[in-house]
Design a protein around this motif. Sequence first.
Motif, PDB file in Angstrom:
ATOM      1  N   ASN A 139       1.093  -1.523  -0.158  1.00 57.38           N
ATOM      2  CA  ASN A 139       0.018  -0.640  -0.123  1.00 57.38           C
ATOM      3  C   ASN A 139       0.723   1.227  -0.399  1.00 57.38           C
ATOM      4  O   ASN A 139       0.643   2.303  -0.401  1.00 57.38           O
ATOM      5  CB  ASN A 139      -0.916   0.166   1.306  1.00 57.38           C
ATOM      6  CG  ASN A 139      -2.487  -0.604   1.182  1.00 57.38           C
ATOM      7  OD1 ASN A 139      -2.442  -1.519  -0.154  1.00 57.38           O
ATOM      8  ND2 ASN A 139      -3.022  -1.150   2.101  1.00 57.38           N
ATOM      9  N   LYS A 140       2.211   1.029   0.688  1.00 58.73           N
ATOM     10  CA  LYS A 140       2.896   2.650   0.058  1.00 58.73           C
ATOM     11  C   LYS A 140       3.675   2.475  -1.504  1.00 58.73           C
ATOM     12  O   LYS A 140       3.805   4.041  -1.294  1.00 58.73           O
ATOM     13  CB  LYS A 140       4.027   2.020   1.576  1.00 58.73           C
ATOM     14  CG  LYS A 140       3.479   2.284   2.940  1.00 58.73           C
ATOM     15  CD  LYS A 140       3.283   3.868   3.291  1.00 58.73           C
ATOM     16  CE  LYS A 140       2.912   4.058   4.492  1.00 58.73           C
ATOM     17  NZ  LYS A 140       2.413   5.293   4.793  1.00 58.73           N
ATOM     18  N   LEU A 141       4.231   1.361  -1.729  1.00 64.61           N
ATOM     19  CA  LEU A 141       4.864   1.719  -2.859  1.00 64.61           C
ATOM     20  C   LEU A 141       4.051   1.473  -3.543  1.00 64.61           C
ATOM     21  O   LEU A 141       4.785   2.536  -4.861  1.00 64.61           O
ATOM     22  CB  LEU A 141       6.009   0.519  -2.490  1.00 64.61           C
ATOM     23  CG  LEU A 141       6.789   0.521  -1.209  1.00 64.61           C
ATOM     24  CD1 LEU A 141       8.277  -0.842  -1.808  1.00 64.61           C
ATOM     25  CD2 LEU A 141       7.399   2.015  -1.982  1.00 64.61           C
ATOM     26  N   PHE A 142       3.332   0.582  -4.174  1.00 65.95           N
ATOM     27  CA  PHE A 142       2.137   0.024  -5.286  1.00 65.95           C
ATOM     28  C   PHE A 142       2.133   0.937  -5.559  1.00 65.95           C
ATOM     29  O   PHE A 142       1.559   1.543  -7.146  1.00 65.95           O
ATOM     30  CB  PHE A 142       1.976  -1.700  -5.514  1.00 65.95           C
ATOM     31  CG  PHE A 142       3.156  -2.301  -5.730  1.00 65.95           C
ATOM     32  CD1 PHE A 142       3.164  -3.126  -6.842  1.00 65.95           C
ATOM     33  CD2 PHE A 142       3.984  -2.944  -4.984  1.00 65.95           C
ATOM     34  CE1 PHE A 142       3.996  -3.877  -6.974  1.00 65.95           C
ATOM     35  CE2 PHE A 142       4.665  -3.740  -4.972  1.00 65.95           C
ATOM     36  CZ  PHE A 142       5.225  -4.489  -6.004  1.00 65.95           C
ATOM     37  N   PRO A 143       0.916   1.880  -4.896  1.00 67.35           N
ATOM     38  CA  PRO A 143      -0.093   3.035  -5.466  1.00 67.35           C
ATOM     39  C   PRO A 143       0.121   3.791  -6.144  1.00 67.35           C
ATOM     40  O   PRO A 143       0.475   4.492  -7.386  1.00 67.35           O
ATOM     41  CB  PRO A 143      -1.034   3.471  -4.407  1.00 67.35           C
ATOM     42  CG  PRO A 143      -0.619   1.815  -3.705  1.00 67.35           C
ATOM     43  CD  PRO A 143       0.083   1.611  -3.539  1.00 67.35           C
ATOM     44  N   GLU A 144       1.565   4.306  -5.702  1.00 65.32           N
ATOM     45  CA  GLU A 144       2.473   5.638  -6.703  1.00 65.32           C
ATOM     46  C   GLU A 144       4.068   4.992  -7.633  1.00 65.32           C
ATOM     47  O   GLU A 144       3.749   5.730  -8.623  1.00 65.32           O
ATOM     48  CB  GLU A 144       3.692   5.719  -5.349  1.00 65.32           C
ATOM     49  CG  GLU A 144       2.877   6.999  -4.069  1.00 65.32           C
ATOM     50  CD  GLU A 144       3.960   6.934  -2.451  1.00 65.32           C
ATOM     51  OE1 GLU A 144       5.061   7.428  -3.244  1.00 65.32           O
ATOM     52  OE2 GLU A 144       2.776   7.540  -1.698  1.00 65.32           O
TER      53      GLU A 144
END
Length: 131
Positions: free
Chosen positions: A27-32
């Motif tokens: 949730n921290k890395l992939f959406p961005e």
Amino acid sequence: MKGKSNIQIQGVGFLLTITGLLKILWNKLFPELFGTKKITYWQSVMLYLICKALFDFRYNIKDSFNFGNNTINGDKSEKKEEKNSCCEAEEKESEVENEIEIEVKEEEENNAPEVSNNSEVEKEDEISKKA
């Protein structure tokens, strides 16, 4: 009975921790980075199980969660057997190498020319003959 339940509790705790970390990192890395949606906890559990099944070739899923004592005891005994067979093979190799070294030394000793202690006397005789 207490040891078996303790291992199962540790396995469940491990699963909860790993999948929780997986969810947070996703949730921290992939959406961005890739513009994907955020995932839920249960989606991270399924993602972990899929990755475990696809990329962990050493164990099956049942072994990775430590269900049952047979897999744990079986793994230890198999590792001991592998170690013993390894050690036996190494010992045989070292014995063969030692035998070869001994044979080579014996051949060198047998084929070596005899050295006489009178070599200095012989040299003096040769020098006096030349003079």
